[in-house]
Each structure stands twice: as C-alpha cells, then as structure tokens.
Design a protein around this motif. Sequence first.
Motif, PDB file in Angstrom:
ATOM      1  N   ASP A  59       0.845  -1.254   0.089  1.00 34.31           N
ATOM      2  CA  ASP A  59      -0.171   0.145  -0.113  1.00 34.31           C
ATOM      3  C   ASP A  59       1.034   1.160   0.016  1.00 34.31           C
ATOM      4  O   ASP A  59       0.580   2.171  -0.789  1.00 34.31           O
ATOM      5  N   SER A  63       0.973   4.075  -3.027  1.00 34.50           N
ATOM      6  CA  SER A  63       0.890   5.680  -2.582  1.00 34.50           C
ATOM      7  C   SER A  63       1.906   6.483  -2.713  1.00 34.50           C
ATOM      8  O   SER A  63       1.953   7.640  -3.478  1.00 34.50           O
ATOM      9  N   THR A  68       0.766  11.957  -7.212  1.00 38.49           N
ATOM     10  CA  THR A  68      -0.122  12.904  -6.191  1.00 38.49           C
ATOM     11  C   THR A  68      -0.667  14.070  -6.243  1.00 38.49           C
ATOM     12  O   THR A  68      -1.637  14.447  -5.959  1.00 38.49           O
TER      13      THR A  68
END
Length: 448
Positions: A59, A63, A68
């Motif tokens: 995870d 991310s 972003t």
Amino acid sequence: MQDLKKIPQIEKILKNPIFDNTNKIILKNITINKINHTRNQILNGQSYNLEHLENEILDEYKSITSNTLKPIINATGVVLQTNLGRSVFHKNLLNEILPLLSHYNNLEYNLKIGKRGERYDHLTSMLKAMFNTESALIVNNNAAAVLLILNTFAKDYEVIVSRGELVEIGGSFRIPEVMKSAGAILKEVGATNKTNLNDYKNAINEKSKIIMKAHKSNFEILGFSSEVSINDITKLCNENHLIDYYDLGSGYIKGIDCNEPSLLEICKNPPSLLSFSGDKLFGSTQAGIILGKKYLIDQLKQNHLLRALRVDKITILLLQATLQRYITNNIAEIPTINMLSKDISQLHKQAKFLCDRIDSFFNPSIIEVDSLAGGGSLPNKTFKSFGISLQIKGIKASELEKTLRENLVITRIYNNKVTLDMRTIQDDEIEILISILNNIKNARSNNE
Ligand SMILES: *Cc1c(COP(=O)(O)O)cnc(C)c1O
C-alpha cells in the motif's frame, strides 16, 4: 517477544510475488522502515502478522509511486486559489504548445543569423506593443520580480513605501521581508489608513532610490482612508530622480465587470517599472512580468540574480499563447477571465441542468451564491452566481464536504449546506460530478 524472531529476512519478504513489477530500491527502503516499525510495535506488546505487514508495504509503495497531483473539481466559486493551482488553461492553448515541447525549438537561438538568441525576446515585442512600454522582462513569479527590482536598484539604499501597502500575500510573500532579502532598506511612510504625497516627499533623502507602490491585492481599507495615485508618485519620482515602481500584483487586462484599473489603462501613463503575476487575473502560468523603461530593464538583465530567477520555455510558451488570446480578443480561451465573466442567466441554466440530474438522495436545490476572484485579486468584489445546495438526511454538512473532497470535489459550506458554485465548475466536469455523486449515494445506501 517470540514474534520478533518470526519477522523474516528483508530479502525473503521482497521475493513475495505481490512485489513483482515494483522498483526494488524504493521497495527495500519502505520495507526496512516498516520492519523497524513492526519491531517497535511487537516490543510494545502488539501482535504480528506477515501478510498484514506485506500488504502495508505494498500500500505504501503504491501511494508513494503514484501521481500525487490529481485533477480537482473546484466547486467553491473562488476562481483563483493558490492551493488549487491558480489559473487553469484552455485545452486549445495546450494543444497549440504541445508540438513545441515534443520538439526542439529556438528558445535561445536566433534563426536569422544562426547564432545565440535571447529567451526573453520571444515575449517582449508582444508585450511592448500591447502595453506601449519600452521594454519587458519575465521572471519566475511576481515575488521574484519584486526581489530583482529592489536588489538591482536599491541594495543598501532606501525604498519608500506607504504603511498601508506593506502587504502580505498568501504563501509567505511579505514586502518587508522581500525588501530585506533584496538588501534594500524599507522606509515606511504615512499611516495604515492614510498616506499623502507630502509623506512621500518628506521621506526623500540622499539614500532614497525607489518609491514603490504596492497594490492592496487581498484587502481594502474602507472609511477614513486615502492613498496616493501612481501618477502622482511617478511625477514626484521624476522631479527627484527616483525610480517609480508599481507592484501591481494581479495584472488585470480586460473581460471582467469590475472597478480594477486595467493594465491598458495604467500603461497610458506608465510608471518607470511595473510588475504583476502571470497566474492571477492575467490568467496564465506562474511568472512575474516586468514592464518598463528600457534602460532600467537592461540593468535588471545585468543582475546575476536573474539567472536564478530565469523562466523555463514552458512558461514562455504559455504566456505567449495567453497574450495572443488577449490580442485576438479570444477571452473564451482564458478560463480565469471566462469564469469571472459568465453571466448570471448562463449560470442559472447550468445550475438547473445539473440540479435536475442530481439524485433526490442529496436534496439538491438551486440557490444564489457569491463567487470570488480570490488569489489576492479583487478583494471585496463578489460575483453573483448560482449554486446547488446538497444535504443528505442525518448527515452533517462537514461530513458530506469531506466525502466530496476525498472524491476530489472541493466545495464550500453555505448556510450549513454543502454548495456547488457553478462559476468554477467546467463543462466537462458535469458528467464526472454526477457520477461521483451517484457513487457516494450507492456507497451510503449499501452501508445502511
Ligand atoms: C500576488 C502578489 C505578489 C506575489 O506574486 P506571485 O506571482 O505569487 O509571486 C506580490 N505583490 C502583490 C501586490 C501581489 O498581489
């Protein structure tokens, strides 16, 4: 404590097929941190599970390695928000510059003589012709323009500024601080609410170099107040061999129904130097645009600081494409201006169209709202607009606002209701917005 021994070797964890197709350097760094963290948790008495650890690693990897920056639907009605990237671009403009970015170009190459050219030349003739000034220069942003001007002409000398104009703009731009960084000495005159020409006159001494006027971009002093016009400052400077500099902040050209003096107006009697942002009301990309007398701009170009404030070709291309749209009066392709000039009946029509398509689960209703220019532009000027208020039974407005935000829709809460202001919602965002709302409804209904 026995659990500590159960944590496998890093290399063994990395071999798990769930980590195929990952960048091993990043993965290893994440894994080392996670293992240390897990060790501490075990020491604090928590239990441990390998699968859980591996999923956490994956995870975090996902991310960290995904983009972003995400496209946001701005439903706040605040057109220029530094937090949301200020001005947006019309697709036609981007398509136009695309081939210039995927190929080489003559950024600093003079095609006529086959020698080195000047990157600033691409824009200066257009700016000079449009604003009737002798010369122009582009730097990274308006803060850089202020810094460069003060450093070039007033290092170790005094700059006279009205106390009412010592502005702080969001994002930590404060005139006194920039003055310090530039090595200039701030000479404040007048009072917060009133400054007159004599205040400036009396402050002039042999250390004075510049009288700077700063646009009160994000506030207004109402009531018992007065300030001196740039024209009077220009006159005073001419009489005293000082440089008159106007930090205009936003740089409004045309297309909006407002009382803001336009650059075209100001340039009928231009100050020796003026500067403004590329991404506020000008509606383009981040840049500081400096206009003014040739002998002064030439001196700015000699300052070595300019090399550090130099703009990229993308900036030049975007500014040029925006300027061309002002020249041809194609305001529709400058979204900032387009949004601020939408008329109220058009906004109502759009609100009705959207409202009719929103599920009754949200209790949508059309309301009158006030939009803002934002971004340190046109303080106190509100633009009448229409929005849609949303309310889910039994759910607080702040919770709906958060859910929408997590789905990349930024809203405002108006009279305790989440509100979508039509002014800043773009046409191609309507369908996306509807499907986001449907997904929220389905997720809520499934949870009940
Ligand atoms: C916004 C603003 C600045 C800073 O401009 P940036 O382009 O954000 O660096 C400086 N002065 C005034 C008066 C402003 O409004």
